[in-house]
Design a protein around this motif. Structure first.
Motif, PDB file in Angstrom:
ATOM      1  N   VAL A 198       0.837  -1.160  -0.070  1.00  0.00           N
ATOM      2  CA  VAL A 198       0.075   0.013   0.123  1.00  0.00           C
ATOM      3  C   VAL A 198       0.891   0.920  -0.048  1.00  0.00           C
ATOM      4  N   ASP A 199       0.399   2.237  -0.695  1.00  0.00           N
ATOM      5  CA  ASP A 199       1.155   3.680  -0.598  1.00  0.00           C
ATOM      6  C   ASP A 199       0.931   4.223   0.612  1.00  0.00           C
ATOM      7  N   ILE A 200       1.962   5.009   1.275  1.00  0.00           N
ATOM      8  CA  ILE A 200       1.870   5.675   2.365  1.00  0.00           C
ATOM      9  C   ILE A 200       1.311   6.917   2.266  1.00  0.00           C
ATOM     10  N   PRO A 201       0.244   7.261   2.741  1.00  0.00           N
ATOM     11  CA  PRO A 201      -0.444   8.561   2.293  1.00  0.00           C
ATOM     12  C   PRO A 201       0.536   9.948   3.000  1.00  0.00           C
ATOM     13  N   GLU A 202      -0.084  10.927   2.477  1.00  0.00           N
ATOM     14  CA  GLU A 202       0.605  12.022   3.042  1.00  0.00           C
ATOM     15  C   GLU A 202       0.202  12.210   4.608  1.00  0.00           C
ATOM     16  N   ILE A 203       1.060  12.450   5.439  1.00  0.00           N
ATOM     17  CA  ILE A 203       0.490  12.472   6.755  1.00  0.00           C
ATOM     18  C   ILE A 203       0.753  14.054   7.341  1.00  0.00           C
ATOM     19  N   GLN A 204      -0.233  14.407   8.006  1.00  0.00           N
ATOM     20  CA  GLN A 204      -0.431  15.678   8.595  1.00  0.00           C
ATOM     21  C   GLN A 204      -0.449  15.342  10.182  1.00  0.00           C
ATOM     22  N   PRO A 205       0.291  16.240  11.071  1.00  0.00           N
ATOM     23  CA  PRO A 205       1.465  16.961  10.705  1.00  0.00           C
ATOM     24  C   PRO A 205       2.646  16.020  10.161  1.00  0.00           C
ATOM     25  N   VAL A 206       3.636  16.416   9.295  1.00  0.00           N
ATOM     26  CA  VAL A 206       4.536  15.545   8.816  1.00  0.00           C
ATOM     27  C   VAL A 206       5.441  14.739   9.713  1.00  0.00           C
ATOM     28  N   GLN A 207       5.531  13.665   9.486  1.00  0.00           N
ATOM     29  CA  GLN A 207       6.340  12.690  10.165  1.00  0.00           C
ATOM     30  C   GLN A 207       7.116  11.920   9.335  1.00  0.00           C
ATOM     31  N   ASN A 208       8.234  11.548   9.639  1.00  0.00           N
ATOM     32  CA  ASN A 208       9.044  10.564   8.756  1.00  0.00           C
ATOM     33  C   ASN A 208       9.562   9.229   9.177  1.00  0.00           C
ATOM     34  N   TYR A 209       8.351   8.737   9.961  1.00  0.00           N
ATOM     35  CA  TYR A 209       8.368   7.453  10.133  1.00  0.00           C
ATOM     36  C   TYR A 209       6.801   6.877  10.202  1.00  0.00           C
ATOM     37  N   VAL A 210       6.682   5.389   9.862  1.00  0.00           N
ATOM     38  CA  VAL A 210       5.339   4.866   9.977  1.00  0.00           C
ATOM     39  C   VAL A 210       5.608   3.524  10.692  1.00  0.00           C
ATOM     40  N   PHE A 211       4.455   2.950  11.016  1.00  0.00           N
ATOM     41  CA  PHE A 211       4.537   1.469  11.704  1.00  0.00           C
ATOM     42  C   PHE A 211       3.427   0.771  10.945  1.00  0.00           C
ATOM     43  N   ALA A 212       3.802  -0.477  10.834  1.00  0.00           N
ATOM     44  CA  ALA A 212       2.999  -1.352   9.989  1.00  0.00           C
ATOM     45  C   ALA A 212       2.844  -2.776  10.591  1.00  0.00           C
ATOM     46  N   SER A 213       1.732  -3.378  10.365  1.00  0.00           N
ATOM     47  CA  SER A 213       1.496  -4.739  10.719  1.00  0.00           C
ATOM     48  C   SER A 213       0.506  -5.267  10.094  1.00  0.00           C
ATOM     49  N   VAL A 214       0.573  -6.809   9.948  1.00  0.00           N
ATOM     50  CA  VAL A 214      -0.554  -7.364   9.017  1.00  0.00           C
ATOM     51  C   VAL A 214      -1.350  -8.131  10.166  1.00  0.00           C
ATOM     52  N   GLY A 215      -2.741  -7.849   9.895  1.00  0.00           N
ATOM     53  CA  GLY A 215      -3.761  -8.758  10.655  1.00  0.00           C
ATOM     54  C   GLY A 215      -4.336  -9.683   9.930  1.00  0.00           C
ATOM     55  N   VAL A 216      -4.959 -10.754  10.566  1.00  0.00           N
ATOM     56  CA  VAL A 216      -5.535 -11.891   9.882  1.00  0.00           C
ATOM     57  C   VAL A 216      -6.947 -12.220  10.394  1.00  0.00           C
ATOM     58  N   LYS A 217      -7.806 -12.117   9.720  1.00  0.00           N
ATOM     59  CA  LYS A 217      -9.432 -12.274  10.373  1.00  0.00           C
ATOM     60  C   LYS A 217      -9.876 -13.623   9.818  1.00  0.00           C
ATOM     61  N   SER A 227       0.637  -9.684  13.181  1.00  0.00           N
ATOM     62  CA  SER A 227       2.243 -10.038  13.329  1.00  0.00           C
ATOM     63  C   SER A 227       2.685  -8.892  14.214  1.00  0.00           C
ATOM     64  N   ASP A 228       4.194  -8.716  14.377  1.00  0.00           N
ATOM     65  CA  ASP A 228       4.616  -8.159  15.093  1.00  0.00           C
ATOM     66  C   ASP A 228       4.659  -6.766  14.345  1.00  0.00           C
ATOM     67  N   THR A 229       4.297  -5.727  14.936  1.00  0.00           N
ATOM     68  CA  THR A 229       4.412  -4.412  14.503  1.00  0.00           C
ATOM     69  C   THR A 229       5.868  -3.720  14.102  1.00  0.00           C
ATOM     70  N   GLN A 230       6.164  -3.313  13.056  1.00  0.00           N
ATOM     71  CA  GLN A 230       7.427  -2.597  12.757  1.00  0.00           C
ATOM     72  C   GLN A 230       7.347  -1.246  12.417  1.00  0.00           C
ATOM     73  N   ARG A 231       8.443  -0.741  12.647  1.00  0.00           N
ATOM     74  CA  ARG A 231       8.663   0.615  12.623  1.00  0.00           C
ATOM     75  C   ARG A 231       9.520   1.057  11.534  1.00  0.00           C
ATOM     76  N   PHE A 232       9.267   1.969  10.590  1.00  0.00           N
ATOM     77  CA  PHE A 232      10.081   2.437   9.485  1.00  0.00           C
ATOM     78  C   PHE A 232      10.192   3.837   9.116  1.00  0.00           C
ATOM     79  N   ASP A 233      11.501   4.075   9.205  1.00  0.00           N
ATOM     80  CA  ASP A 233      11.995   5.631   9.333  1.00  0.00           C
ATOM     81  C   ASP A 233      12.314   5.634   7.763  1.00  0.00           C
ATOM     82  N   PHE A 234      12.047   7.175   7.171  1.00  0.00           N
ATOM     83  CA  PHE A 234      12.622   7.166   5.969  1.00  0.00           C
ATOM     84  C   PHE A 234      12.847   8.846   5.765  1.00  0.00           C
TER      85      PHE A 234
END
Lengths: 234, 635
Positions: A198-217, A227-234
């Motif tokens: 998925v594309d990372i949308p524009e985040i307001q206020p700007v931050q240079n990191y996001v977290f992601a994880s995968v969920g199964v229903k 799954s484990d939540t991971q942090r990505f800096d960019f």
């Protein structure tokens, strides 16, 4: 006149100070009971504020539970008095086979608390993650993973959907996310290679990191397995 | 000196009293408390007790607190920042809903009803009154159990006043929950009998009548039928022993009961009821008037009555259009675009509100209300649309002006003036009714509520308030219950017949054919007809569609406009529709209007319905006091 007021004030303060000394001061509870959900030693991640548990203590008149919910890492903690406690996870909570006895009631975990204790609650999730790999780059978050079925037979559950959650905070789940990519259970050709991005949308206020994880229903189960939540800096 | 006089006076009085014998003093009859014999010996006295019991009827939706109708993203709440946050910044509902509105457990009320019923046997008033008052109290008791059933499923059924014997062992007072089927059966059985005992008088609206009893029977039966049929959608929402979960094989029986009861009313056995149609020339006005016309309204079967000077509510004050209102207050609830666009076109099709043409350009409209043309007349009767009027004053709803170069000029206070190019004097750039997101109490979504708003002068003043009554059962619902029951029993032709009567009143000239009647149609028709009346809450629950509508996924414009006719269409966030005015002096487009879909910026959550929300919570206190009660599932 003034001295009377001073005297009265002094008197009032004295009453307040002295009166609060005795009976209304109990020692605060200080024994901690902490624990987590595990499957064969592997921690189970769930959604915060969704999977609840209840703690009972008999022998003090009323029998209402105290309780709360597991954290996203599947952990819980309570500060308690020493004593005998019974813990249950109500039927229908969590992405795992309900802990129940033969009569269909929630199975009780007995805890004899004599000092701080850490317990592992062994549960059996319907499926589990294998090699969940989340990566980020070029404005996108991608995940590849495989899923392994654990529960078979009568209690087996199909996968209803697999979703990648991207969030501003460490809570990357159904409640707090900024972008998601979902795949229906029927659209998964090979459980050993599922990929989502998925594309990372524009985040307001700007931050240079996001977290992601995968969920199964799982079909017919309300709570998701994460799954484990991971942090990505960019 | 004075002090001594007072002392003497006091002694004198004290001495005077002391002369009376002490036993006489203790033996006087109390002046403030009536004995049971006194209370039941006078017909007016009994009626006043009964009137107290009437005033304590319970309903989740009530006009005295508009917030009870504000949920499920049918409206955006703009009353104040705190309440906006309560409704739109929370992903989930508590087990008892917003502000615990889905909770009641008033067995004290049931005890008083039981006492009243029991004591009527020894009352010394005319026999005729004893019969009718007893029947009315039984109606109220059945109605309260019915409300409990809708919220909790099975609950303990207590039909006699229980008394504690102070033996130290209260276990004989602890009654387990009935099954969900039993409590609906109880309500249906009581209503069946009461329909024969209560007067068949269509002019009695606020006291129990045969019509009210039959309406309760029809509604309870159709609710029970749908619970039996659709509970299989959520197999985990059951309790062993049946306190929650009606066996699926009972569905047809309930639907038959519902259809029969509804037909009794339709055939006039309980009095002459009909759809309200006093104003056939303006169907929207006619639909709005149905709710405030208290003069021989043929549609109302049973209502919770309000009467000016005695019992009033502030629904109109809270929700009136803000500009020029009788009080500096209003606009608490703004109907969402989700609700507005769900009203069909008059050719029986669903379509989003047309804001852009096929090429993606904004459609320009001559008049503000043109965009809503050709829709269900109930839309205008439920919602105050931009360009329409209330109490003779046109609402002033527009978000800004678009200049020739495409720039949008707006303001941040109601009716703000700004200088525009080519104009010597400052021009108004935003409506006096908003929409302004950061100001409370204006049309933040671009709409105001119309239904239940009182057009009487003074209804919008705090000192005066409104006496519009809340309708519990009305004839249109009986028709739709009959339609739903007939459809579920496999008779869509009959269903279409009943549903078309309701739709004709809403302006639909093309009747639906039996093939048109689907589950989605039934659900949608009820949503449109009963919007902001309270039925939607129970419909979400009994059809087991709430967890699919509120699935926690945020909405975008495409998603908002898709799947309009579907019963399970996502509605996790309330959207708005903002009008803008074109400002291009000299151009033919000058003064025209176009519209934009907007998600109000204060809506930060996407609602999630947890399976545990299908039934309200029985609190730990109640469970502790009565260990026989089973806990609700999934909570």
């Amino acid at each position: 006149m003034r001295s009377i007021f001073q005297l009265l004030t002094l008197f009032a303060v004295a009453i307040l100070v002295l009166a609060s000394c005795e009976k209304d001061n109990f020692d605060a509870p200080e024994t901690s009971l902490t624990g987590r959900l595990v499957y064969q030693g592997e921690p189970i991640n769930v959604e915060y504020n969704r999977v609840s548990y209840e703690l009972y203590q008999d022998g003090f008149g009323k029998v209402g539970p105290i309780g709360s919910t597991f954290t996203s890492e599947g952990e819980f903690s309570q500060v308690l008095f020493n004593g005998e406690y019974k813990m249950i996870i109500p039927i229908g909570q969590g992405p795992f086979v309900p802990l129940q006895n033969q009569s269909g009631q929630p199975d009780t975990i007995r805890i004899d608390l004599r000092g701080s204790e850490v317990i592992d609650i062994e549960v059996t999730p319907y499926w589990r993650f294998r090699n969940a790999l989340i990566s980020a780059g070029e404005g996108r978050v991608g995940a590849t993973l495989s899923l392994e079925q654990i529960v078979t037979g009568d209690q087996a559950r199909d996968i209803e959907s697999v979703t990648l959650y991207v969030s501003k905070t460490a809570f990357a789940n159904t409640q707090t996310n900024v972008a998601t990519a979902a795949m229906g259970g029927g659209d998964i050709a090979d459980m050993n290679s599922i990929s989502l991005s998925v594309d990372i949308p524009e985040i307001q206020p700007v931050q240079n990191y996001v977290f992601a994880s995968v969920g199964v229903k799982f079909a017919g189960v309300e709570d998701l397995l994460f799954s484990d939540t991971q942090r990505f800096d960019f | 000196m004075n002090k001594i006089n007072y002392l003497l006076l006091a002694l004198l009085f004290g001495g005077g009293w002391a002369c009376e014998s002490d036993s006489d003093f203790l033996d006087r009859t109390p002046a403030q408390i009536l004995t049971t014999e006194q209370a039941l010996g006078d017909a007016a006295q009994v009626e006043s007790i009964l009137s107290n019991l009437y005033s304590r009827q319970f309903s989740v939706a009530r006009l005295s607190d508009w917030r009870t109708m504000a949920d499920f993203n049918e409206v955006y709440v703009a009353s104040n920042d705190g309440q906006t946050n309560d409704f739109h910044n929370n992903n989930t509902w508590g087990w008892n809903g917003s502000y615990s509105f889905w909770g009641t457990w008033d067995y004290g009320y049931i005890r008083e009803l039981n006492l009243f019923i029991e004591r009527m046997e020894v009352a010394t008033i005319p026999e005729r009154l004893v019969t009718i008052y007893t029947a009315e109290a039984r109606y109220l008791r059945a109605a309260y159990y019915y409300e409990l059933a809708k919220l909790y499923g099975g609950v303990p059924i207590i039909l006699e006043p229980l008394t504690y014997d102070f033996s130290g062992d209260p276990t004989y007072l602890q009654v387990p929950r009935s099954t969900e089927a039993e409590i609906y059966d109880f309500v249906i059985a009581e209503a069946t009998e009461l329909a024969t005992l209560l007067p068949a008088d269509a002019s009695g609206k606020s006291r129990a009548t045969a019509g009210a009893a039959l309406s309760m029977k029809a509604q309870a039966a159709v609710y029970a039928g749908s619970l039996a049929k659709y509970n299989s959608v959520t197999p985990s929402v059951v309790l062993e022993g049946g306190a929650i979960g009606i066996p699926a094989d009972r569905a047809d029986g309930y639907y038959t009961t519902a259809l029969d009861a509804a037909r009794q009313i339709i055939n006039g056995e309980a009095g002459a009821y009909s759809l309200y149609a006093k104003n056939p020339n303006n169907l929207s006005e006619n639909f709005a008037a149905l709710f405030y016309d208290k003069n021989a309204n043929p549609e109302v079967i049973y209502q919770e009555e309000y009467l000016i000077k005695f019992k009033t509510h502030g629904y109109t004050i809270s929700n009136q259009p803000r500009f020029g209102a009788e009080e500096e207050e209003g606009g608490a609830m703004n109907p969402s675009l989700n609700l507005v666009q769900s009203f069909e076109l008059l050719d029986n099709t669903f379509a989003p509100i047309p804001t852009v043409d096929e090429a993606g350009n904004r459609i320009l409209y001559e008049n503000q209300e043109d965009i809503f043309a050709g829709r269900d007349a109930r839309l205008g009767g439920t919602v105050i649309l931009p360009g329409t009027s209330f109490k003779g004053r046109e609402v002033d709803i527009w978000a800004g002006v678009r200049l020739a170069d495409g720039e949008i000029v707006s303001g941040n206070e109601r009716g703000q003036l700004r200088e525009l190019p080519g104009s010597a004097t400052p021009q108004q750039v935003v409506g006096f009714d908003g929409p302004l997101e950061n100001t409370p109490q204006n049309a933040v979504t671009g709409f105001y509520v119309r239904k239940y708003l009182d057009p009487t002068p003074g209804s919008g003043q705090r000192g005066n308030q409104s006496d519009v009554s809340r309708i519990q059962y009305r004839y249109a619902e009986i028709l739709l219950i009959a339609a739903e029951a007939a459809f579920e029993l496999g008779d869509p032709a009959t269903a279409a017949g009943y549903m078309n009567q309701v739709r004709e009143r809403a302006g639909f000239m093309i009747p639906l054919t039996p093939e048109d009647i689907t589950f989605d149609r039934i659900v949608h028709e009820r949503r449109a007809e009963f919007a902001l009346e309270g039925q939607y809450y129970m419909d979400l629950k009994r059809f087991r569609i709430a967890h699919r509508i509120f699935d926690g996924v945020a909405m975008d414009v495409e998603g908002l406009k898709a799947n309009l006719g579907s019963a399970t269409k996502r509605s996790t966030q309330p959207w708005g529709l903002w009008p803008y005015k074109v400002y291009e002096p000299g151009s033919p487009d000058d003064g025209k209007w176009y519209y934009t879909e907007v998600l109000p910026s204060r809506v930060t959550a996407a609602d999630t319905w947890q399976l545990g929300n299908y039934y309200s919570n029985i609190s730990n206190d109640i469970l502790t006091n009565n260990p026989q009660l089973a806990r609700q599932p999934l909570q």
